[in-house]
Motif scaffolding. Sequence first.
Motif, PDB file in Angstrom:
ATOM      1  N   ILE A 399       7.968  -2.700 -12.179  1.00 18.78           N
ATOM      2  CA  ILE A 399       7.223  -1.894 -11.629  1.00 18.78           C
ATOM      3  C   ILE A 399       7.469  -1.100 -10.640  1.00 18.78           C
ATOM      4  O   ILE A 399       8.199  -1.131  -9.550  1.00 18.78           O
ATOM      5  CB  ILE A 399       6.285  -3.096 -10.801  1.00 18.78           C
ATOM      6  N   LEU A 400       7.231   0.187 -11.847  1.00 17.43           N
ATOM      7  CA  LEU A 400       7.807   1.394 -10.374  1.00 17.43           C
ATOM      8  C   LEU A 400       6.515   2.241 -10.107  1.00 17.43           C
ATOM      9  O   LEU A 400       5.279   2.298 -11.213  1.00 17.43           O
ATOM     10  CB  LEU A 400       7.805   2.259 -11.487  1.00 17.43           C
ATOM     11  N   LYS A 401       5.845   2.337  -8.817  1.00 16.06           N
ATOM     12  CA  LYS A 401       4.823   3.183  -8.905  1.00 16.06           C
ATOM     13  C   LYS A 401       5.210   4.637  -7.695  1.00 16.06           C
ATOM     14  O   LYS A 401       5.402   4.340  -6.342  1.00 16.06           O
ATOM     15  CB  LYS A 401       3.577   2.472  -7.590  1.00 16.06           C
ATOM     16  N   PHE A 402       4.770   5.268  -8.900  1.00 16.19           N
ATOM     17  CA  PHE A 402       4.772   6.689  -8.035  1.00 16.19           C
ATOM     18  C   PHE A 402       3.613   7.398  -7.461  1.00 16.19           C
ATOM     19  O   PHE A 402       2.434   7.560  -7.925  1.00 16.19           O
ATOM     20  CB  PHE A 402       4.969   7.640  -9.380  1.00 16.19           C
ATOM     21  N   PHE A 403       3.018   7.713  -6.537  1.00 11.72           N
ATOM     22  CA  PHE A 403       1.935   8.967  -5.762  1.00 11.72           C
ATOM     23  C   PHE A 403       2.903  10.244  -5.507  1.00 11.72           C
ATOM     24  O   PHE A 403       3.771  10.370  -5.019  1.00 11.72           O
ATOM     25  CB  PHE A 403       1.999   8.022  -4.699  1.00 11.72           C
ATOM     26  N   ILE A 404       1.848  11.001  -6.164  1.00 10.11           N
ATOM     27  CA  ILE A 404       2.716  12.379  -6.026  1.00 10.11           C
ATOM     28  C   ILE A 404       0.932  12.766  -4.775  1.00 10.11           C
ATOM     29  O   ILE A 404       0.218  13.225  -5.525  1.00 10.11           O
ATOM     30  CB  ILE A 404       2.628  13.290  -7.017  1.00 10.11           C
ATOM     31  N   TYR A 405       1.652  13.986  -4.149  1.00 11.84           N
ATOM     32  CA  TYR A 405       0.908  14.647  -3.487  1.00 11.84           C
ATOM     33  C   TYR A 405       1.555  15.979  -3.362  1.00 11.84           C
ATOM     34  O   TYR A 405       2.532  16.653  -3.182  1.00 11.84           O
ATOM     35  CB  TYR A 405       1.494  13.900  -1.585  1.00 11.84           C
ATOM     36  N   ILE A 406       0.768  17.277  -2.747  1.00 17.19           N
ATOM     37  CA  ILE A 406       0.559  18.213  -2.750  1.00 17.19           C
ATOM     38  C   ILE A 406      -0.820  18.408  -1.415  1.00 17.19           C
ATOM     39  O   ILE A 406      -1.745  17.571  -1.422  1.00 17.19           O
ATOM     40  CB  ILE A 406       0.244  18.767  -4.046  1.00 17.19           C
ATOM     41  N   ASP A 407      -0.246  19.758  -1.143  1.00 18.19           N
ATOM     42  CA  ASP A 407      -1.266  19.921   0.475  1.00 18.19           C
ATOM     43  C   ASP A 407      -2.830  20.647  -0.501  1.00 18.19           C
ATOM     44  O   ASP A 407      -2.977  21.511  -1.378  1.00 18.19           O
ATOM     45  CB  ASP A 407      -0.798  20.355   0.964  1.00 18.19           C
ATOM     46  N   LYS A 408      -3.597  20.910   0.088  1.00 19.79           N
ATOM     47  CA  LYS A 408      -4.641  21.243   0.287  1.00 19.79           C
ATOM     48  C   LYS A 408      -5.150  22.514  -0.390  1.00 19.79           C
ATOM     49  O   LYS A 408      -5.818  22.571  -1.241  1.00 19.79           O
ATOM     50  CB  LYS A 408      -5.936  21.704   1.260  1.00 19.79           C
ATOM     51  N   ASN A 409      -4.288  23.810   0.104  1.00 21.66           N
ATOM     52  CA  ASN A 409      -4.145  24.903  -0.753  1.00 21.66           C
ATOM     53  C   ASN A 409      -4.242  24.905  -1.560  1.00 21.66           C
ATOM     54  O   ASN A 409      -4.332  25.554  -2.676  1.00 21.66           O
ATOM     55  CB  ASN A 409      -3.147  25.703   0.985  1.00 21.66           C
ATOM     56  N   GLU A 410      -2.917  23.920  -2.217  1.00 22.89           N
ATOM     57  CA  GLU A 410      -1.588  23.946  -2.803  1.00 22.89           C
ATOM     58  C   GLU A 410      -3.277  23.588  -4.461  1.00 22.89           C
ATOM     59  O   GLU A 410      -3.158  23.852  -5.534  1.00 22.89           O
ATOM     60  CB  GLU A 410      -0.730  23.215  -3.042  1.00 22.89           C
ATOM     61  N   GLY A 465       4.801  16.850  -3.985  1.00 24.24           N
ATOM     62  CA  GLY A 465       4.139  17.577  -6.207  1.00 24.24           C
ATOM     63  C   GLY A 465       4.143  19.013  -5.694  1.00 24.24           C
ATOM     64  O   GLY A 465       3.819  19.601  -6.722  1.00 24.24           O
ATOM     65  N   GLN A 466       4.941  20.007  -4.558  1.00 21.13           N
ATOM     66  CA  GLN A 466       4.393  20.645  -4.182  1.00 21.13           C
ATOM     67  C   GLN A 466       4.463  21.568  -5.205  1.00 21.13           C
ATOM     68  O   GLN A 466       3.742  22.836  -6.017  1.00 21.13           O
ATOM     69  CB  GLN A 466       4.532  21.643  -3.104  1.00 21.13           C
ATOM     70  N   GLN A 467       6.007  21.722  -5.565  1.00 19.32           N
ATOM     71  CA  GLN A 467       6.969  22.889  -6.805  1.00 19.32           C
ATOM     72  C   GLN A 467       6.540  21.347  -8.684  1.00 19.32           C
ATOM     73  O   GLN A 467       7.687  19.788  -8.015  1.00 19.32           O
ATOM     74  CB  GLN A 467       7.799  22.808  -6.688  1.00 19.32           C
ATOM     75  N   LYS A 468       6.179  21.608  -9.231  1.00 14.54           N
ATOM     76  CA  LYS A 468       5.912  20.544 -10.178  1.00 14.54           C
ATOM     77  C   LYS A 468       7.736  20.098 -10.849  1.00 14.54           C
ATOM     78  O   LYS A 468       7.523  19.450 -11.113  1.00 14.54           O
ATOM     79  CB  LYS A 468       4.800  21.575 -11.590  1.00 14.54           C
ATOM     80  N   LYS A 469       8.209  21.668 -11.125  1.00 11.42           N
ATOM     81  CA  LYS A 469       9.662  21.102 -11.615  1.00 11.42           C
ATOM     82  C   LYS A 469      10.359  19.803 -10.808  1.00 11.42           C
ATOM     83  O   LYS A 469      10.880  18.645 -10.798  1.00 11.42           O
ATOM     84  CB  LYS A 469      10.451  21.966 -11.783  1.00 11.42           C
ATOM     85  N   TYR A 470      10.510  20.004  -9.609  1.00 12.98           N
ATOM     86  CA  TYR A 470      11.307  19.234  -8.465  1.00 12.98           C
ATOM     87  C   TYR A 470       9.852  17.824  -8.826  1.00 12.98           C
ATOM     88  O   TYR A 470      11.394  16.915  -8.751  1.00 12.98           O
ATOM     89  CB  TYR A 470      10.753  19.514  -6.681  1.00 12.98           C
ATOM     90  N   ALA A 471       8.636  17.696  -8.730  1.00 17.52           N
ATOM     91  CA  ALA A 471       8.217  16.535  -8.715  1.00 17.52           C
ATOM     92  C   ALA A 471       8.602  15.810 -10.097  1.00 17.52           C
ATOM     93  O   ALA A 471       9.004  14.788  -9.941  1.00 17.52           O
ATOM     94  CB  ALA A 471       6.978  16.487  -8.643  1.00 17.52           C
ATOM     95  N   ARG A 472       8.785  16.316 -10.845  1.00 18.89           N
ATOM     96  CA  ARG A 472       9.228  16.029 -12.364  1.00 18.89           C
ATOM     97  C   ARG A 472      10.735  15.625 -12.808  1.00 18.89           C
ATOM     98  O   ARG A 472      10.792  13.956 -12.884  1.00 18.89           O
ATOM     99  CB  ARG A 472       9.006  16.832 -13.601  1.00 18.89           C
ATOM    100  N   ILE A 473      11.766  16.415 -11.809  1.00 23.56           N
ATOM    101  CA  ILE A 473      12.742  15.697 -11.904  1.00 23.56           C
ATOM    102  C   ILE A 473      13.034  14.257 -10.715  1.00 23.56           C
ATOM    103  O   ILE A 473      14.081  13.413 -11.447  1.00 23.56           O
ATOM    104  CB  ILE A 473      14.040  16.547 -11.299  1.00 23.56           C
ATOM    105  N   LYS A 474      12.259  14.374 -10.122  1.00 17.89           N
ATOM    106  CA  LYS A 474      12.220  12.941  -9.464  1.00 17.89           C
ATOM    107  C   LYS A 474      11.926  12.002  -9.662  1.00 17.89           C
ATOM    108  O   LYS A 474      12.582  10.975  -9.263  1.00 17.89           O
ATOM    109  CB  LYS A 474      11.476  13.032  -7.705  1.00 17.89           C
ATOM    110  N   VAL A 475      10.924  12.335 -10.755  1.00 19.02           N
ATOM    111  CA  VAL A 475      10.321  11.033 -10.865  1.00 19.02           C
ATOM    112  C   VAL A 475      10.945  10.116 -11.990  1.00 19.02           C
ATOM    113  O   VAL A 475      11.272   9.295 -12.533  1.00 19.02           O
ATOM    114  CB  VAL A 475       8.909  11.147 -12.142  1.00 19.02           C
ATOM    115  N   LEU A 476      11.465  11.202 -13.432  1.00 18.79           N
ATOM    116  CA  LEU A 476      12.643  10.930 -14.150  1.00 18.79           C
ATOM    117  C   LEU A 476      13.794  10.392 -13.350  1.00 18.79           C
ATOM    118  O   LEU A 476      14.818   9.621 -13.627  1.00 18.79           O
ATOM    119  CB  LEU A 476      13.255  12.346 -14.674  1.00 18.79           C
ATOM    120  N   LYS A 477      14.130  10.959 -12.188  1.00 19.74           N
ATOM    121  CA  LYS A 477      15.556  10.126 -11.619  1.00 19.74           C
ATOM    122  C   LYS A 477      15.390   8.835 -11.250  1.00 19.74           C
ATOM    123  O   LYS A 477      15.805   8.379 -11.285  1.00 19.74           O
ATOM    124  CB  LYS A 477      16.146  11.232 -10.273  1.00 19.74           C
TER     125      LYS A 477
END
Length: 492
Positions: A399-410, A465-477
């Motif tokens: 079981i892997l649970k990911f919570f992706i977060y960005i701030d209100k301005n983004e 998740g503010q930068q999508k590329k960083y978030a995607r790599i973190k999920v993969l890793k």
Amino acid sequence: MITEYDFNDFENPYSQFKTKELGERLSRAQRLIGNLDIPVLIIIDGWESSGKGYVIKDLVKELNPKHFKVSVFETPTEEERTRPFLCRFWNKTPRYGDIAIYDRSFYFKLFNDLSIEQEELEQNIEDISSIEKQLLDDNAIIIKFFLHQKEDTLQKRIDELKGDEYRSFMISERDEDQYDHYHDYLEHFDKILEKSDFTFSKWHVVSSEDKKEASDKVLGMSIDLIHEGIDRIMGMKNGGLRRQMRDYEPMEKPLNKLNLNLKLDDDEYDELKDELQMEAQELAFELYTKGIPTILVFEGVDAAGKGGAIERLTREMDPRGYEVVTTSAPSQLEREHHYLWRFYKDFPKEGDMKIFDRSWYGRVMVERVEGLADMEEWNRAYKEINQMEKHLYNAGTLILKFFIYIDKNEQLDRFKDRETEPDKVYKLTDEDWRNREKWNEHIEAMNEMLVRTDTDHAPWVIVEGQQKKYARIKVLKTFIEQAKRKIEQWDA
């Protein structure tokens, strides 16, 4: 509980009533629970050849067939064996206002396994207690009967069935084995009945030495216990027992501590992505070949990039080995059951991967904020969710649970981008804007959810998740790291 059962002290307070009269009274109780939307689960368990079919036939004879269902649980099918233990039982739980009758139940495997290890027995009892408690807390009435008989009665009934050319097929190896080892089973049943005689769902042992007497007693007790259950539930709804209380004091707020400035440059992203996607594909195949079920949960604020992260994670995976389950508002049928009911049908078989784009966590986030669940309902949901995930973990699930977060301005910037891009405008809904108006309430609910459902068996991975590329790599890793760990544990 049954080892010392006195068959000579058999009293039937319902003997003054005819079976048809009892059936008509149960039918009136059925109409009452239908009007009140109260689900009822009646379990008929006991020795083989103890008259379960006879009792159930009398139990339903006067009922409205549109509002009851009898489910027979014996040896699980090959398909059912590949899923977590409780899945097939959750799928047959009653709708609100209906009666479900289990001919045998989640206790069947335990009752018929004399060699079961103590650890497995305790684990299964814990899982069963959670499903019964969750149904009870959802205003269900649970009634459990165990039909008990003497050793010579069991032998007599086996002989009668063997001598009947039309019913001899009903004799199984279990019948013979229970007779051959009657006293071993007697002690075994007694141990399980005592361990599962919960304060919130008690066992009712009924002698089936006389099937007619047993049938009338089950009918009469069912009527009384349904009315007792109605009184309990209505008392709770009227405020007598159901209190709007919290068992949590706000503590840490993990989303407030995130560093949202984490980034990757384009070259670094391109260099990492292809290699990680191929490694994720290889691990997904290894999970499949080893028969390890996998659940990936993706949650987060609106427009955080859940869909993009899922796409990059699965890019090289064989699409036959995974399925993305998109969770939306429940259907009418789903609203007629416990809120967790609809998710059990989508849990993976051995080797399969299910990816939930939003999930059961809606109960403690959007349903909480929008008032679709009251405080008592969403406050107890944390424990219910943890119990469900522990059951999945006990069944060997990763079981892997990911919570992706960005701030209100983004989020606002991404909303505006969606408004102007033809390929993305469909992603923006009125609900997204409504949720944004309650940003603070949603963040409060998300923080509490992350703290209260972060467990050793199903931890949360918070993704910047503010930068999508960083978030995607973190999920993969993270997937690669956790899949490797699970495979190592599996092989150990």
